[in-house]
Design an enzyme around this catalytic site. Structure first.
Site, PDB file in Angstrom:
ATOM      1  N   LYS A  77       4.023 -11.268   8.055  1.00 30.58           N
ATOM      2  CA  LYS A  77       2.877 -10.679   7.458  1.00 30.58           C
ATOM      3  C   LYS A  77       2.128 -11.862   6.496  1.00 30.58           C
ATOM      4  CE  LYS A  77       0.664  -7.064   5.200  1.00 30.58           C
ATOM      5  NZ  LYS A  77       1.052  -5.879   4.142  1.00 30.58           N
ATOM      6  N   GLY A  92      -2.700 -10.036   7.116  1.00 32.14           N
ATOM      7  CA  GLY A  92      -2.322  -9.044   6.266  1.00 32.14           C
ATOM      8  C   GLY A  92      -3.477  -8.292   5.857  1.00 32.14           C
ATOM      9  N   SER A 143      -0.628 -12.026   3.970  1.00 33.11           N
ATOM     10  CA  SER A 143      -1.842 -11.367   3.010  1.00 33.11           C
ATOM     11  C   SER A 143      -2.535 -12.510   2.187  1.00 33.11           C
ATOM     12  CB  SER A 143      -1.323 -10.350   2.382  1.00 33.11           C
ATOM     13  OG  SER A 143      -0.825  -9.252   2.919  1.00 33.11           O
ATOM     14  N   ASN A 196       0.664  -1.057  -0.128  1.00 33.04           N
ATOM     15  CA  ASN A 196       0.115   0.136   0.024  1.00 33.04           C
ATOM     16  C   ASN A 196       0.807   1.373   0.059  1.00 33.04           C
ATOM     17  OD1 ASN A 196      -3.157  -0.611   0.084  1.00 33.04           O
ATOM     18  ND2 ASN A 196      -2.002  -2.333   1.653  1.00 33.04           N
TER      19      ASN A 196
END
Lengths: 304, 304, 304, 304
Positions: free
Chosen positions: A174, A197, A176, A56
């Protein structure tokens, strides 16, 4: 029993992290002042910390120099209670190590290592394990693994987690990916810190043993994310399930539908600076922005 | 009729280009002297030129600074008749333009723009067209498109070619996708230069209108590649078909099976410096190297 | 409030279903006696019912005539408290309807409709919605949707669920996709029955609102699956999390690693008839069987 | 030297085959009369024969009984000089053999065996080789392999071709994959008959050694396809390249854009019965049909 050193990391990584976006103007120029003001606003939230230079954060759309400028701006603006991770994973072991050094010098507490994926077909478990271990050994700061098959095309195997989660400098991950978090928790050494995530599976992740989450939704709406964390940690099933469903709905309308551009548009609506993503990633059209605004107001999370 | 300016590019791009590999030692350190000596050996071939910082050059495994060091070494070592292209495509329009400038300053004649793919799902035709056009406009040197779905997951549409091939600074395309080259030739403006990105379909590509090829096989075996170019240009079907099949077989045993690591191992066997790829990309095992050597000798292209 | 009719289906679909395998001999001949004896053994379990002719039933490896023979054998052998669903989804609406009729005549209580996927690229939401609705309208028995992107390449969108879950004859869905179950629950009309299609996310699925599961693990180990169902329904977090992790581990070693062939091998070890899958689906090698046996004993679920 | 028996198959398979579509009415009912009239029209063309029950025949959308009805209608209507192949590949070896028998009884000269793909991840080279060999041994008619990764997700390896192409009853292969045909020709035993599965690469395929093609374009436009075959066989480069590009353009506007539904719409425009595909495969919208008509007229292949 979890060793003390591991326990310290686990404590630092417990909670909600905002994967902060990188502000640009319409021409793609970096706006460091906007970065600072966003962080200052987020400082008053219950967030555990910030992930700078993640997906992001459009980290691959920045030059290395710009990456460090962004990191510095965040470090300078963050309140002292916030933990700062930085995306430090490059396509080679060599360059990843270099960026870990730069990130450490600029104040990051943890590095986040995306799986190299340019040569995805050749990234065997063995190659990935060697990569993570070598970077961790050479890095001045501890690292987390970052598994995001939606971007990389690589789903980290549980064998990789099993192998590297016992390394003293590889302290967490993490995840995702959809649907793998429980398996990673199962495969990891006790004390290894798993972070969801995505807001889509944050509550169930916490129930299964994750210690926190890195949630793009927290860029625009940190408070309900932190609230869901509390409900998950306390195992409050009914209220937690209800809020999880609301945030899932919200997340689908923001990140699910529009990705980074949607997160940025939601930030604009929620009182932060989102702005456009960097080209060629397209911004929302005016119609899409209008629809997003209506959706967010209908959700109740944005005041009309 | 093809305008004169276009004709000049077409002439410069006609023939075989070697996508030169980047030499490293076992620890992943750059060996610029090896880069120079490889180029000096290749200078005596019939190659039309070199592609520096392509997929086989492991460009994404290098820092930007290293990329420019490699490019400089090639420019300094190349004989004046060789045309030099450099991979200048980054994940953002902004950074791609920056690298085009750096590459031009360091002596590249053309930039090669891979499709951005970190946010692959958002790379609509419109986004790609804007990216290519903006980079081309701002770049001091003309650019070529680079289509490699095996790496990027994106197959460029014929609509993109149709749109951008009329731009005066977008002069050609390297296509490494299987089976799309004829469609791209059909969609492109007359004079646009199509280059086959693999020895596997070089001969048929030439028969259908490609002007040349960027062939990893030429890194180790430039002469038979140049020979096949001649046969294709002259439309010598029988001899061309025979050599194409031999090179297809060879290419499958080198690049097809082993990728960049195989190309480098073949270079070692053929008298160049190949060396290991940069970690985490794994080198061939001793057994694989042995098998490769036997295969190359059996092919007749390597003297035993 | 959930209408009474819907409530009846919900009750019938609540619990654990075994997606029963189809027994073959080494030559691929159907062994209906083995089918019957397996069902008789399962009858004494707490299972809610059986899914016949699913993926684990290798339904696409059977002729339509064989499919009905298998279904008849199960219907005849099942105790009256077990609910019987049958895979009735074919590649066309026309043939799916025909098979729903045959399945109903042979005693199936529900039909399960896999997303048609031969022309996967053309299966828009609109095409899928029309298919499901038309089959449901013409079918003598109510139907469930079956979402299995690992096989079909199609991930059903939440928009499809939103649209069809209000149809009185589309009463539920079996979801074998990783990570989408919560979103489907959120999108479905109240009363629509969601079934987890894998033991991997059964417990969290129940916590989020699923009413049951269709678990290949239940073919060999029905009791711990039913136990996990109870824990999920009662919201017993600690014990449930522990058992979920054990079953996740077990499931990865059986179905995750080996698919249908592994499920069958585990059945052989657990006292059922598994036998080989039908060619060309390969059986486990002797070494794989040995390792599986060791793994199952180590897990504690198989007595040594 | 190619054995006589092999030579006979090669002769029979040399030329253009139309993969005939299966006619339905708006409700999905089979229209066998339309099937017959289409074949009668095609009989006067230079086509070498017909492939019944292929992808364009929507074979997986039919019941086995319907498949045989379609085959019978074609066999009865075809002129004696046309060679008839039938799609006989099912998901299991057992059922494939059964269908080969039925197809032979109903007059098919060759069976076409798609790679089983329901359990795609388990279809190793070994599994595929065993499947093809076992079916061929048990089949009363010789078989061809059918490689279509766009549908199956499986790209047949050259190792499979190398192994099975020496089997006396596996006489050829239809390859619809992009970019692999030359490699298959290289790997196959001399005499094995390779057929291009798309007009997109028919001419270059012939130049590289294919003996013919199975071209959906021939369903609506048989004559230019046969003309291209002649040019390819004679090695007439200039004229062949020109016609190839025209047919590539045409093919992209019909099959490339719209698949089976587009082929059927083009047939309607060209004087055959196309009609709608069977649901859930959607037909063209009125706007799409209008655009297709304009495109076909502009191409010159359809008279306005």
């Amino acid at each position: 029993m979890i060793p003390e050193e591991v326990g310290i990391h686990r404590e630092r990584l417990s909670g909600v992290f905002a994967p902060v976006t990188t502000p640009f103007d319409e021409k793609g120029n970096l706006l460091l002042e906007k970065m600072r003001s966003n962080i200052q606003k987020l400082n008053s939230s219950q967030l555990r910390g910030y992930l700078v230079l993640g997906t992001n954060g459009e980290f691959r759309s920045l030059s290395t120099e710009e990456q460090m400028d962004v990191l510095k701006a965040v470090v300078q603006s963050a309140s002292s209670d916030k933990v700062i991770m930085a995306g430090t994973g490059a396509e080679s072991t060599h360059v990843s190590i270099e960026i870990c050094h730069q990130a450490a010098e600029n104040g990051a507490r943890y590095g986040s290592l995306i799986t190299p994926f340019f040569f995805a077909k050749k990234m065997s478990d063995k190659a990935l394990i060697q990569h993570f271990v070598k970077v961790a050994e050479a890095s001045p700061i501890p690292v987390l693994l970052y598994n995001n098959p939606g971007v990389t095309g690589i789903t980290m195997s549980t064998a990789v987690i099993k192998e590297v989660s016992s390394h003293p400098k590889i302290v967490g991950m993490k995840d995702s990916s959809p649907g793998n978090l429980s398996g990673y928790i199962l495969s990891a050494k006790p004390g290894f810190s798993l972070l969801a995530g995505s807001a889509n599976f944050f509550f169930t992740g916490l129930l299964m043993g994750a210690v926190g989450g890195v949630l793009s939704l927290a860029d625009a709406f940190p408070e309900p994310c932190c609230k869901l964390y509390d409900l998950g940690i306390k195992g409050q099933l009914e209220e937690g399930r209800k809020l999880q469903m609301e945030l899932l709905d919200l997340n689908q309308k923001v990140s699910g539908k529009f990705g980074v551009a949607g997160v940025k548009a939601a930030m604009d609506l929620a009182g932060f600076y989102g702005g456009p993503p960097r080209a060629p990633l397209p911004p929302l059209t005016p119609d899409e922005k209008k629809k997003l605004r209506e959706d967010l107001i209908a959700s109740g999370f944005l005041k009309g």
